[in-house]
Design a protein around this motif. Structure first.
Motif, short mmCIF file in Angstrom:
data_model
loop_
_atom_site.label_atom_id
_atom_site.label_comp_id
_atom_site.label_asym_id
_atom_site.label_seq_id
_atom_site.Cartn_x
_atom_site.Cartn_y
_atom_site.Cartn_z
N MET A 136 -18.27 1.02 53.03
CA MET A 136 -17.17 1.23 52.16
C MET A 136 -16.32 0.39 51.29
N LYS A 137 -16.43 0.56 50.37
CA LYS A 137 -15.33 0.11 49.72
C LYS A 137 -13.61 0.37 49.61
N ALA A 138 -13.02 -0.19 49.73
CA ALA A 138 -11.77 0.02 49.98
C ALA A 138 -10.97 0.83 48.19
N LYS A 139 -10.52 2.14 48.32
CA LYS A 139 -9.90 2.56 47.24
C LYS A 139 -8.72 1.52 46.83
N ARG A 140 -8.50 1.47 45.52
CA ARG A 140 -7.58 0.90 44.92
C ARG A 140 -7.31 1.69 43.91
N TYR A 141 -6.10 1.49 44.30
CA TYR A 141 -4.69 2.00 43.61
C TYR A 141 -3.50 1.51 42.76
N SER A 142 -3.30 1.89 41.53
CA SER A 142 -2.50 1.50 40.25
C SER A 142 -1.10 0.97 41.02
N THR A 143 -0.41 0.38 40.68
CA THR A 143 1.18 -0.12 40.24
C THR A 143 1.96 0.88 40.62
N GLU A 144 1.59 1.91 39.32
CA GLU A 144 2.14 3.33 39.42
C GLU A 144 1.91 3.99 40.18
N PHE A 145 1.19 4.31 40.56
CA PHE A 145 0.69 5.67 42.13
C PHE A 145 2.08 5.32 43.32
N LYS A 146 1.25 3.50 42.96
CA LYS A 146 2.28 2.61 44.06
C LYS A 146 3.76 3.43 44.32
N SER A 147 3.88 2.43 43.06
CA SER A 147 5.33 3.21 43.01
C SER A 147 6.09 4.50 43.16
N SER A 148 5.05 5.61 42.36
CA SER A 148 5.86 6.77 42.51
C SER A 148 6.03 6.97 44.22
N ILE A 149 4.87 7.06 44.69
CA ILE A 149 5.26 7.67 46.02
C ILE A 149 6.01 6.98 47.26
N VAL A 150 6.23 5.75 46.95
CA VAL A 150 7.69 5.03 47.34
C VAL A 150 8.53 5.15 46.74
N ASP A 151 8.82 5.74 45.32
CA ASP A 151 10.20 6.16 44.44
C ASP A 151 10.26 7.91 46.39
N LEU A 152 9.21 8.12 45.49
CA LEU A 152 9.46 9.50 46.72
C LEU A 152 10.08 10.00 48.07
N TYR A 153 9.62 8.30 48.66
CA TYR A 153 9.99 7.87 49.97
C TYR A 153 11.60 7.69 50.11
N ASN A 154 11.92 7.08 48.62
CA ASN A 154 13.56 6.72 48.44
C ASN A 154 13.88 8.14 48.41
N GLU A 155 13.24 8.66 47.81
CA GLU A 155 14.36 10.71 47.30
C GLU A 155 14.39 11.01 48.29
N GLY A 156 13.71 10.98 49.97
CA GLY A 156 14.27 10.77 51.12
C GLY A 156 12.50 11.89 51.48
N ARG A 157 11.05 11.93 51.28
CA ARG A 157 10.01 12.54 51.65
C ARG A 157 9.94 11.22 52.50
N SER A 158 9.09 11.93 53.76
CA SER A 158 8.78 11.49 54.93
C SER A 158 6.95 10.26 54.59
N VAL A 159 6.94 9.63 55.14
CA VAL A 159 5.86 9.22 55.07
C VAL A 159 4.14 9.83 55.34
N ASN A 160 4.90 10.80 56.88
CA ASN A 160 4.03 11.70 56.93
C ASN A 160 3.64 12.56 55.72
N SER A 161 4.63 13.74 55.31
CA SER A 161 4.68 14.00 53.90
C SER A 161 3.84 13.24 53.08
N LEU A 162 4.13 12.26 52.47
CA LEU A 162 3.67 12.11 51.65
C LEU A 162 1.94 11.37 51.43
#
Length: 68
Positions: free
Chosen positions: A1-27
């Motif tokens: 199966m081919k790996a799913k690709r995510y946009s840089t914007e999406f990745k950045s938004s996830i990292v931003d949420l993490y930096n705001e205090g969200r846990s890796v598991n919750s994200l």
């Protein structure tokens, strides 16, 4: 199966949420991602400001459009 690709914007938004205090598991649960995927993005992107990433993406998007 081919790996799913995510946009840089999406990745950045996830990292931003993490930096705001969200846990890796919750994200990972909320966005249906593997914990290892989120952890990797955090390690790779947390030291790069989101604004810089978006400028880079914009630059290359414009370049791609100009090539056609």
């Amino acid at each position: 199966m081919k790996a799913k690709r995510y946009s840089t914007e999406f990745k950045s938004s996830i990292v931003d949420l993490y930096n705001e205090g969200r846990s890796v598991n919750s994200l990972a649960n909320e966005y249906h991602l593997a914990v290892q995927t989120v952890t990797g993005w955090v390690k790779n992107l947390k030291s790069i400001p989101t604004a810089l990433i978006l400028k880079i993406v914009h630059f290359f998007s414009i370049r791609a459009i100009q090539m056609y």
